[in-house]
Design an enzyme around this catalytic site. Structure first.
Site: not given
Ligand SMILES: [Zn+2]
Length: 271
Positions: A2-3
């Protein structure tokens, strides 16, 4: 992994389900995440109302009247809003149970995520205190990057991925922003001029903004059984495309290791 856009999508997805709700309890099935989940978290939060759900870099901050819950999704974490009695899967490690019969459930197969509690201002927590400006906030600008980069020989891509310079720009978004700005990832940060930093700052806002907007449209809510954020994959120009033709000029995309991370770029479009 997850960015920032996925974390922002998660924040906007769970916030309406949390803000104003009271916590009934906390279920910890696996306390050994990146750092141990506090043992007394249930006692700390029971009966307390959620004031706000914020994001700083890739940290989610759940504010209570007496402190803040800091959540990081690590390499593989996700949050969903479910009925509190929904049967847990093997990687469903922590539930924040609300008094309306629902829960926010943390799923994290690789367990690099974190659930921490602080009674101080969250921004002063050791994990957050050294973070640079938010890339979508006013404080982030080409001038800021340019000043920070003076005299730096580090590759501009590694410079962007250093959270002290700008918070939460990971490999995908650094690679894509450098492509849009026409800058090679291996150039020394100190050799990039102000005009190029203007292109770069605008490109960072653009790729993050588009990714957030896309996450917001593909994921209507976080209450489904598969509440995973979309990963912005169809729009990529260089990331993960080594050997494939550049969408702009047709030249094969090159890959090089910078700061131990695979870095893809177009040798013709990026200088
Ligand atoms: Zn090209």
């Amino acid at each position: 992994m997850p960015e920032l856009p996925e974390v922002e999508t998660t924040r906007s997805g769970i916030a309406p389900h949390l803000i104003g709700k009271r916590v009934a309890g906390v279920v910890v099935r696996q306390p050994r995440l990146r750092w141990p989940v506090p043992e007394d978290l249930g006692e700390t939060l029971a009966g307390r109302r959620v004031l706000d759900v914020r994001r700083r870099a890739k940290y989610l901050l759940v504010d209570f009247p007496h402190g803040t819950l800091i959540v990081h999704l690590g390499m593989s974490g996700s949050l969903r809003v479910l009925p509190a009695d929904a049967p847990p899967g093997p990687h469903d490690h922590v539930d924040l149970v609300l008094d309306n019969g629902r829960c926010v459930r943390l799923t994290d197969p690789r367990r690099f995520g974190a659930v921490l509690w602080t009674v101080d201002r969250a921004e002063d927590h050791p994990l957050l205190a050294g973070l640079g400006p938010e890339p979508l906030a006013e404080a982030f600008s080409a001038e800021w990057l340019y000043r920070r980069a003076r005299g730096r020989r580090v590759a501009v891509k590694a410079f962007l991925m250093d959270a002290a310079n700008v918070a939460g720009v990971g490999n995908i978004y650094a690679s894509e922003a450098l492509f849009l700005a026409g800058i090679r990832p291996g150039r020394a940060a100190g050799r990039v001029g102000l005009a190029d930093y203007r292109q770069l700052a605008a490109a960072i806002r653009e790729v993050l903004g588009e990714a957030i907007a896309q996450g917001g449209t593909t994921l209507r809510n976080f209450t489904g059984s598969d509440g995973r954020p979309g990963y912005f994959l169809q729009m990529l120009n260089v990331y993960g495309r080594a050997g494939q033709a550049c969408h702009v000029c047709g030249t094969p995309i090159k890959q090089k290791t910078i700061g131990q991370r695979a870095s893809c770029y177009c040798p013709r479009c990026q200088r």
